[in-house]
Scaffold this active site. Structure first.
Site, PDB file in Angstrom:
ATOM      1  N   ASP A   8       0.874  -1.163   0.000  1.00  0.00           N
ATOM      2  CA  ASP A   8       0.000   0.000   0.000  1.00  0.00           C
ATOM      3  C   ASP A   8       0.930   1.236   0.000  1.00  0.00           C
ATOM      4  O   ASP A   8       2.085   1.139   0.423  1.00  0.00           O
ATOM      5  CB  ASP A   8      -0.868  -0.045   1.260  1.00  0.00           C
ATOM      6  CG  ASP A   8      -1.660   1.213   1.466  1.00  0.00           C
ATOM      7  OD1 ASP A   8      -2.416   1.578   0.560  1.00  0.00           O
ATOM      8  OD2 ASP A   8      -1.518   1.847   2.538  1.00  0.00           O
ATOM      9  N   ASP A  10       0.029   5.039   0.863  1.00  0.00           N
ATOM     10  CA  ASP A  10      -0.114   6.021   1.929  1.00  0.00           C
ATOM     11  C   ASP A  10      -0.211   5.324   3.290  1.00  0.00           C
ATOM     12  O   ASP A  10      -1.081   4.487   3.497  1.00  0.00           O
ATOM     13  CB  ASP A  10      -1.389   6.838   1.669  1.00  0.00           C
ATOM     14  CG  ASP A  10      -1.223   8.264   2.114  1.00  0.00           C
ATOM     15  OD1 ASP A  10      -0.122   8.621   2.557  1.00  0.00           O
ATOM     16  OD2 ASP A  10      -2.202   9.011   2.038  1.00  0.00           O
ATOM     17  N   GLY A  45      -7.051   4.874   3.430  1.00  0.00           N
ATOM     18  CA  GLY A  45      -7.254   3.732   2.536  1.00  0.00           C
ATOM     19  C   GLY A  45      -8.581   3.748   1.795  1.00  0.00           C
ATOM     20  O   GLY A  45      -8.861   2.873   0.989  1.00  0.00           O
ATOM     21  N   ARG A  48     -11.484   8.532  -2.778  1.00  0.00           N
ATOM     22  CA  ARG A  48     -11.795   9.960  -2.665  1.00  0.00           C
ATOM     23  C   ARG A  48     -13.294  10.207  -2.494  1.00  0.00           C
ATOM     24  O   ARG A  48     -13.719  10.945  -1.609  1.00  0.00           O
ATOM     25  CB  ARG A  48     -11.272  10.687  -3.908  1.00  0.00           C
ATOM     26  CG  ARG A  48     -11.198  12.199  -3.751  1.00  0.00           C
ATOM     27  CD  ARG A  48     -10.664  12.832  -5.030  1.00  0.00           C
ATOM     28  NE  ARG A  48      -9.440  12.178  -5.491  1.00  0.00           N
ATOM     29  CZ  ARG A  48      -8.980  12.243  -6.737  1.00  0.00           C
ATOM     30  NH1 ARG A  48      -9.618  12.938  -7.645  1.00  0.00           N
ATOM     31  NH2 ARG A  48      -7.862  11.612  -7.079  1.00  0.00           N
ATOM     32  N   SER A 115      -5.123   5.377  -4.260  1.00  0.00           N
ATOM     33  CA  SER A 115      -4.954   6.757  -4.724  1.00  0.00           C
ATOM     34  C   SER A 115      -4.779   6.872  -6.229  1.00  0.00           C
ATOM     35  O   SER A 115      -3.998   6.145  -6.843  1.00  0.00           O
ATOM     36  CB  SER A 115      -3.745   7.387  -4.026  1.00  0.00           C
ATOM     37  OG  SER A 115      -3.539   8.686  -4.554  1.00  0.00           O
ATOM     38  N   ASN A 117      -3.439   9.442  -7.323  1.00  0.00           N
ATOM     39  CA  ASN A 117      -2.228  10.267  -7.410  1.00  0.00           C
ATOM     40  C   ASN A 117      -0.961   9.444  -7.165  1.00  0.00           C
ATOM     41  O   ASN A 117       0.123  10.011  -6.984  1.00  0.00           O
ATOM     42  CB  ASN A 117      -2.313  11.405  -6.381  1.00  0.00           C
ATOM     43  CG  ASN A 117      -3.446  12.367  -6.700  1.00  0.00           C
ATOM     44  OD1 ASN A 117      -3.434  12.999  -7.752  1.00  0.00           O
ATOM     45  ND2 ASN A 117      -4.440  12.456  -5.832  1.00  0.00           N
ATOM     46  N   ASP A 169      -1.682  -0.507   6.017  1.00  0.00           N
ATOM     47  CA  ASP A 169      -1.858   0.196   7.298  1.00  0.00           C
ATOM     48  C   ASP A 169      -3.331   0.387   7.647  1.00  0.00           C
ATOM     49  O   ASP A 169      -3.638   0.833   8.750  1.00  0.00           O
ATOM     50  CB  ASP A 169      -1.195   1.582   7.245  1.00  0.00           C
ATOM     51  CG  ASP A 169      -1.948   2.541   6.341  1.00  0.00           C
ATOM     52  OD1 ASP A 169      -2.199   2.178   5.179  1.00  0.00           O
ATOM     53  OD2 ASP A 169      -2.306   3.643   6.802  1.00  0.00           O
TER      54      ASP A 169
HETATM   55  P1  B16 Z   1      -6.706  10.093  -3.998  1.00  0.00           P
HETATM   56  P2  B16 Z   1      -3.627   4.276   0.013  1.00  0.00           P
HETATM   57  C1  B16 Z   1      -5.420   6.237  -0.074  1.00  0.00           C
HETATM   58  O1  B16 Z   1      -4.132   5.771  -0.338  1.00  0.00           O
HETATM   59  C2  B16 Z   1      -5.409   7.169   1.127  1.00  0.00           C
HETATM   60  O2  B16 Z   1      -5.051   6.447   2.304  1.00  0.00           O
HETATM   61  C3  B16 Z   1      -6.784   7.738   1.319  1.00  0.00           C
HETATM   62  O3  B16 Z   1      -6.782   8.636   2.414  1.00  0.00           O
HETATM   63  C4  B16 Z   1      -7.221   8.469   0.027  1.00  0.00           C
HETATM   64  O4  B16 Z   1      -8.546   8.964   0.150  1.00  0.00           O
HETATM   65  C5  B16 Z   1      -7.164   7.465  -1.138  1.00  0.00           C
HETATM   66  O5  B16 Z   1      -5.852   6.949  -1.239  1.00  0.00           O
HETATM   67  C6  B16 Z   1      -7.542   8.107  -2.455  1.00  0.00           C
HETATM   68  O6  B16 Z   1      -6.571   9.064  -2.775  1.00  0.00           O
HETATM   69  O7  B16 Z   1      -7.711  11.127  -3.622  1.00  0.00           O
HETATM   70  O8  B16 Z   1      -5.298  10.616  -4.120  1.00  0.00           O
HETATM   71  O9  B16 Z   1      -7.120   9.290  -5.223  1.00  0.00           O
HETATM   72  O10 B16 Z   1      -3.547   4.187   1.511  1.00  0.00           O
HETATM   73  O11 B16 Z   1      -4.594   3.274  -0.616  1.00  0.00           O
HETATM   74  O12 B16 Z   1      -2.269   4.246  -0.630  1.00  0.00           O
HETATM   75 MG    MG Z   2      -2.814   3.204   3.347  1.00  0.00          MG
END
Ligand code: B16
Ligand code: MG
Length: 210
Positions: A8, A10, A45, A48, A115, A117, A169
């Site tokens: 993962d 973030d 996790g 959006r 994400s 991003n 996490d």
């Molecule tokens: P984005 P992960 C997740 O990343 C984040 O933990 C979560 O807080 C966020 O809303 C999600 O990505 C979407 O992110 O808005 O950048 O597309 O923990 O899956 O790496």
């Molecule tokens: Mg995460």
């Protein structure tokens, strides 16, 4: 013996938690919707749009689908502006060292993140070359706890789920790993989750034999 490890992003490879928080907080404040770090913890996790739904639980008025799209875009624009300050220093040296050591031991490495991003973050932090494949929010239709993001990551590195471990996490991510047939390694909040099979406190604790 596993041949692949899916990480993962973030909360595992680095944390952009404060940037997510600042971006959502500014949007929530403009709407007059209460938002604090306790609510922010529930967004880990989570995709959006699902994050927005959780934030709007505290709103006193409904929002149309078009309004929700606009709010999510507003948050993402602010989040991406904050991301521009990311450098390789955002990644703890131990994380980079562990990834290099695992690669040297022959593991295929992938990222499995909700994400959209992900690729920007991997590029800004210099982590991109360490991974054989990236599965992220841009190639899935169902977010964690659905295992799709990890199943695609395993397919991208040419391995079956039973031959891969997932490091997560978030409890939704552990649920996704277990549902997909992966060995679930939990870090941070997920280290104490009942479905976590191997608990670690730092990536350097990933066992020699998994
Ligand atoms: P984005 P992960 C997740 O990343 C984040 O933990 C979560 O807080 C966020 O809303 C999600 O990505 C979407 O992110 O808005 O950048 O597309 O923990 O899956 O790496
Ligand atoms: Mg995460």
């Amino acid at each position: 013996m596993k041949q692949g490890i899916i990480f993962d992003l973030d909360g595992v490879l680095l944390s952009t938690d404060e940037m997510h928080y600042a971006a959502w907080k500014s949007v929530a404040d403009e709407l007059g919707v209460p938002f604090d770090r306790t609510v922010n913890n529930r967004l880990r996790g989570v995709s959006r749009m699902e994050s927005l739904e959780i934030i709007l639980e505290k709103s006193t008025r409904p929002f149309s689908a078009a309004e929700k799209e606009a709010l999510a875009t507003r948050k993402n624009d602010r989040y991406r502006a904050l991301l521009q300050s990311l450098t390789p220093d955002a990644v703890e040296p131990a994380v980079r060292e562990t990834l290099c050591a695992l690669k040297a031991r022959g593991f295929r490495l992938a990222v499995g993140s909700s994400s959209k991003n992900t690729k920007l973050i991997l590029r800004l932090t210099g982590l991109a070359p360490l991974f054989d494949a990236v599965s992220d929010g841009t190639n899935i239709t169902r977010s964690k706890p659905d295992p799709e993001v990890f199943l695609k990551a395993a397919a991208f590195i040419g391995l079956a789920p039973a031959d891969c471990a997932v490091v997560e996490d978030a409890t939704a991510g552990i649920d996704a790993a277990v549902a997909g047939g992966f060995t679930a390694i939990g870090i941070g909040d997920a280290a104490t989750y009942e479905k976590t099979e191997i608990a670690i406190h730092s990536l350097s604790e990933i066992p020699e034999k998994i």
